[in-house]
Scaffold this motif. Structure first.
Motif, PDB file in Angstrom:
ATOM      1  N   LEU A 385       0.919  -1.151  -0.449  1.00 54.59           N
ATOM      2  CA  LEU A 385      -0.127   0.308   0.158  1.00 54.59           C
ATOM      3  C   LEU A 385       0.611   1.139  -0.296  1.00 54.59           C
ATOM      4  CD1 LEU A 385      -3.301   0.330   0.562  1.00 54.59           C
ATOM      5  CD2 LEU A 385      -2.748   1.135   2.562  1.00 54.59           C
ATOM      6  N   ARG A 386       0.632   2.564  -1.066  1.00 60.87           N
ATOM      7  CA  ARG A 386       1.038   3.308  -0.594  1.00 60.87           C
ATOM      8  C   ARG A 386       0.206   4.635  -0.700  1.00 60.87           C
ATOM      9  NH1 ARG A 386       5.411   2.898  -6.185  1.00 60.87           N
ATOM     10  NH2 ARG A 386       3.391   3.223  -7.456  1.00 60.87           N
ATOM     11  N   GLN A 387       1.130   5.280  -0.344  1.00 62.98           N
ATOM     12  CA  GLN A 387       0.863   7.158   0.030  1.00 62.98           C
ATOM     13  C   GLN A 387       1.376   7.738  -0.896  1.00 62.98           C
ATOM     14  OE1 GLN A 387       0.417   8.753   3.671  1.00 62.98           O
ATOM     15  NE2 GLN A 387      -1.623   9.537   3.598  1.00 62.98           N
ATOM     16  N   ILE A 388       0.884   8.838  -1.418  1.00 61.56           N
ATOM     17  CA  ILE A 388       0.677  10.025  -2.221  1.00 61.56           C
ATOM     18  C   ILE A 388       1.255  11.171  -1.228  1.00 61.56           C
ATOM     19  CG2 ILE A 388       0.378  11.937  -4.176  1.00 61.56           C
ATOM     20  CD1 ILE A 388      -1.421   9.726  -4.986  1.00 61.56           C
ATOM     21  N   GLN A 389       2.328  10.947  -0.489  1.00 63.48           N
ATOM     22  CA  GLN A 389       2.795  12.382  -0.133  1.00 63.48           C
ATOM     23  C   GLN A 389       3.813  13.258  -1.002  1.00 63.48           C
ATOM     24  OE1 GLN A 389       5.342   9.465   2.923  1.00 63.48           O
ATOM     25  NE2 GLN A 389       3.642   9.282   3.426  1.00 63.48           N
TER      26      GLN A 389
END
Lengths: 413, 379
Positions: A385-389
């Motif tokens: 799971l990636r997060q757009i940071q």
């Protein structure tokens, strides 16, 4: 009397011409020093964005293998080539085209279409003719409970897409001194085999934590508007918003979340990279959670493309307009690699031998490990799971692969 | 030019022309039937494509009952195709399994059908598909036959658009996740041939039935409705009954074709496969217009031509296929409004048993008027 004289020869000539044109593509599975692999993929219709990503992935895999000397079977070097048709994003067309690839074009090696629905239609045909197919874009679990023997999938199944976001929401709730059962979940899914299986997986996890579902909507068939759902979300203030509708659904969600200024602390959307939402909607997509089959930052390596990062670089150099390489392209490339090794291991073009050889696949690639279970799905590779940071995709879960802590609550932009 | 090479053809032509009309008809049907039956062996690789052709012919023929013969342009006939498909699937599965479990999104059941179960299910399913579609036609008919002209067209379109949404929301049949139909318990070529012949039989049955139907009082009655519905009603025709029967017949054959087609594809789902409103739903109208609506052969010729062109452009003009199809539709609508058969009727009326007296047709209206006046005066 004279009418018949004049008409019949013309008529026959016309029919003969049509028949000739129609019969022209009849080829063979292996022509000279070229192995022809067939695929029907979505170049038009609602899945065309991902269909094109996937075909780019296939093409890059083929190009790389050909550059490295091609495929060796029986001591002879062969080049790979793919014959494509456009399935227009509909399983109706997929079935006809796979039938055409196998019967008319005499192709004996296949790569899958894009989406679970089209793969389900394709699998019916490949199974019927006992022609092996390696697919990279059909994730629904219902593909793997039918006892199919000629279907091999390099990707992880759909119930894993959003499950880790539920675990993450529970973890955050605990950290904030709340009980996970207080978490309110809103969700909107496309009405197709893939998203419905994502939903089935999510519901299992939601029930495990005893969370409350406050919105459970279906996206409309053309995926172009979800404002009705989002207005409900605005009124009900859920803690977690889940959306799955392939690329078009992701683009619609990102656009309308921005327009309607939806402020939910945790938002998870599938297909973020493929929909290029960061390029299109900028900072408003910050802190979206995006499940992915593959990430260029993971430590996978293989002998054809080197590391995941090397593949990322090569892909961007090869195709313009990619700020992030979508996993749909990476797994398509991986499917071509699986075929290459299967040909060499079988050392034959016999479809039965190839099937057995595919079943024995156990390889390390830039895309992760690939090993099929009895049902043909890859069990050697996790999803992350990636997060757009700040415009970058950083892995935040599961903990084993996480490179960054998760931003919570999401900063509404 | 090719006179010498084509001389056997000319001989055949001469022979055919020499036959009396009944004999000629028998030769024609015989040839088509023989071609249809032998196709899966002669053109084995094209079995699937030709099976779809028979379905297309069936589509065009059934659309023409209302659209051509009765003057009611329905945009929603495709609904019966999908309804037949779903009813058949439910029967096939429901006989031996719990449908809801079978269609669960995570794929809960591992399916195995014995040949006996498979064929029983298929046979009952096809019959139920046809009859079920017919029943729905009666229900929808009660609602939409109050409408005329464009209102009727849009009303029926509503039916075709609502049906997939309703089935898509119905979890019992898997919603938008669709249904993978039971696997055929035999060899692949055997399966292809079975479904091919079912398509062939249904297309021929439709044609034969309509040929008979149009020769009866029923044919005249629906033509009367097309020409002037009020007058037909005034003449004592129970127009509602005729409209309903016409639509039910179309629905019955569409239901049968849907049941077979779903099994031929193997995987059905509501949005794209069962209710392809913008593809098959429109194609059936285009095929009729192209061939000539309101004629028996028009839909057959239109469907054959359309399907052939479509298959060729789809294979050889990747990316341009829809453009080619669009051009074809525009050309048809602009230049051949009466369709191929309509155009032929004008150009070669003698083919259709219409005798044109050159002397009479050369007379101007004024001459005719003058002649009539003269003959009246002579009396």
């Amino acid at each position: 009397m004279t009418m018949w004289h004049r008409m019949i020869p013309k008529l026959v000539l016309g029919i003969a011409a049509i028949a000739l044109v129609a019969a022209a593509p009849a080829g063979a599975k292996v022509e000279g020093d070229t192995i022809i692999i067939g695929s029907a993929i979505s170049f038009s219709g609602k899945y065309s964005t991902n269909g094109i990503h996937a075909s780019n992935g296939y093409n890059l895999g083929v190009k790389r293998i050909n550059e490295m000397g091609g495929v060796t079977v029986g001591g002879k070097q062969y080049k790979l080539e793919i014959k494509y048709y456009d399935d227009e994003s509909t399983p109706l067309r997929t079935a006809q085209l796979f039938e055409r690839l196998i019967k008319q074009d005499k192709i004996k090696f296949l790569l899958g279409p894009y989406s679970s629905a089209t793969t389900k239609a394709a699998a019916k045909i490949t199974e019927k003719y006992k022609i092996p197919m390696v697919e990279a874009e059909g994730a629904s679990r219902s593909l793997f409970t039918q006892g199919y023997k000629y279907l091999f999938a390099v990707l992880s199944t759909s119930e894993q897409y959003l499950a880790s976001s539920i675990a993450l929401a529970a973890e955050i709730a605990k950290k904030n001194g709340r009980d996970p059962s207080d978490v309110k979940v809103a969700m909107a899914f496309e009405n197709d085999p893939f998203s419905l299986d994502v939903r089935a997986g999510v519901i299992d996890d939601i029930n495990k934590f005893n969370m409350k579902i406050v919105v459970d909507d279906k996206l409309p068939r053309d995926l172009s508007d979800m404002s009705a759902t989002l207005i409900k979300v605005k009124a009900l203030n859920p803690d977690l918003l889940l959306i799955s509708g392939h690329s078009k659904g992701a683009a619609t969600a990102a656009r309308q979340i921005k327009e309607l200024q939806i402020d939910v602390p945790l938002i998870a959307v599938t297909h973020c990279e493929a929909a290029k939402i960061v390029d299109k909607f900028g900072a408003s997509t910050n802190d979206f959670l995006c499940p992915t089959q593959w990430a260029e930052t993971l430590s996978y390596t293989g002998k054809y493309f080197g590391s995941a990062a090397d593949f990322d670089k090569l892909f961007k150099a090869e195709y313009e307009g990619y700020k992030n390489v979508p996993y749909q392209a990476a797994q398509a490339t991986a499917a071509v690699l699986v075929w290459k090794e299967a040909f060499e291991r079988a050392n034959s073009f016999d479809t039965e031998k190839l099937r057995d050889s595919l079943a024995e696949t156990n390889m390390q690639t830039f895309y992760g490990n690939i090993k099929f279970d009895q049902t043909g799905k890859n069990i050697a590779k996790p999803m992350v799971l990636r997060q757009i940071q700040d415009g970058k995709f950083n892995v935040v879960a599961p903990t084993k692969w996480a490179s960054h802590p998760v931003n919570w609550p999401r900063k509404a932009q | 030019m090719a006179e010498r090479g084509a001389s056997p053809l000319i001989a055949v032509g001469r022979w055919v022309h020499g036959l009396d009309p009944n004999m000629r008809r028998i030769v024609l049907y015989g040839c088509i039937l023989a071609a249809g039956i032998s196709a899966p062996f002669v053109f084995e690789a094209y079995t699937f494509a030709i099976a779809v052709l028979w379905v297309m012919i069936l589509f065009a023929l059934t659309w023409d009952i209302l659209g051509g013969q009765m003057g009611y342009n329905s945009l929603g006939n495709i609904a019966f195709f999908g309804i037949g498909m779903y009813i058949c699937a439910i029967v096939q599965i429901g006989l031996y399994y719990d449908v809801a479990l079978y269609t669960a999104h995570d794929g809960a059941v591992n399916i195995h059908y014995t040949p006996e179960q498979y064929f029983t299910g298929l046979a009952l399913g096809i019959v139920a598909g046809g009859l079920g579609a017919m029943a729905f036609a009666v229900v929808f008919g009660l609602i939409v036959f109050g409408l005329r002209g464009p209102y009727f067209a849009i009303g029926t379109l509503g039916v075709a658009l609502a049906a997939p949404e309703l089935i898509g929301a119905w979890d019992y049949v898997g919603g938008g996740g669709g249904i993978s139909l039971p696997n055929y318990p035999g060899g692949p070529d055997e399966r292809s041939r079975l479904f091919y012949y079912l398509c062939l039989i249904f297309a021929f049955a439709t044609f034969g039935f309509l040929k008979w139907l149009y020769s009866t009082r029923f044919g005249l009655a629906i033509n009367a409705i097309r020409d002037d519905e009020e007058k037909a009603e005034g003449m004592g025709l129970h127009t509602m009954r005729y409209k309903m029967i016409g639509w039910s017949i179309a629905a019955f054959f569409l239901g049968l074709s849907g049941a077979v087609f779903g099994n031929m594809i193997g995987f059905i789902e509501p949005l794209e496969v069962a209710f392809p409103t913008v593809t098959f739903g429109i194609f059936m109208i285009v095929m009729c217009l192209m061939g000539g609506k309101g004629t028996l052969w028009g839909p057959v010729i239109g469907a054959t031509l359309f399907h052939t062109i479509k298959e060729v452009t789809w294979a050889h003009m990747l990316g341009w296929q829809w453009v080619a199809l669009g051009v074809l539709i525009i050309v048809t609508v602009v230049f051949f409004q009466q369709g191929i058969v309509g155009w032929l009727k004008n150009a070669f009326p003698e083919w259709y048993g219409i005798t044109v007296d050159e002397a009479v047709s050369a007379e101007s209206d004024a001459d005719i008027a003058a002649r009539l006046t003269r003959s009246e005066a002579a009396e």
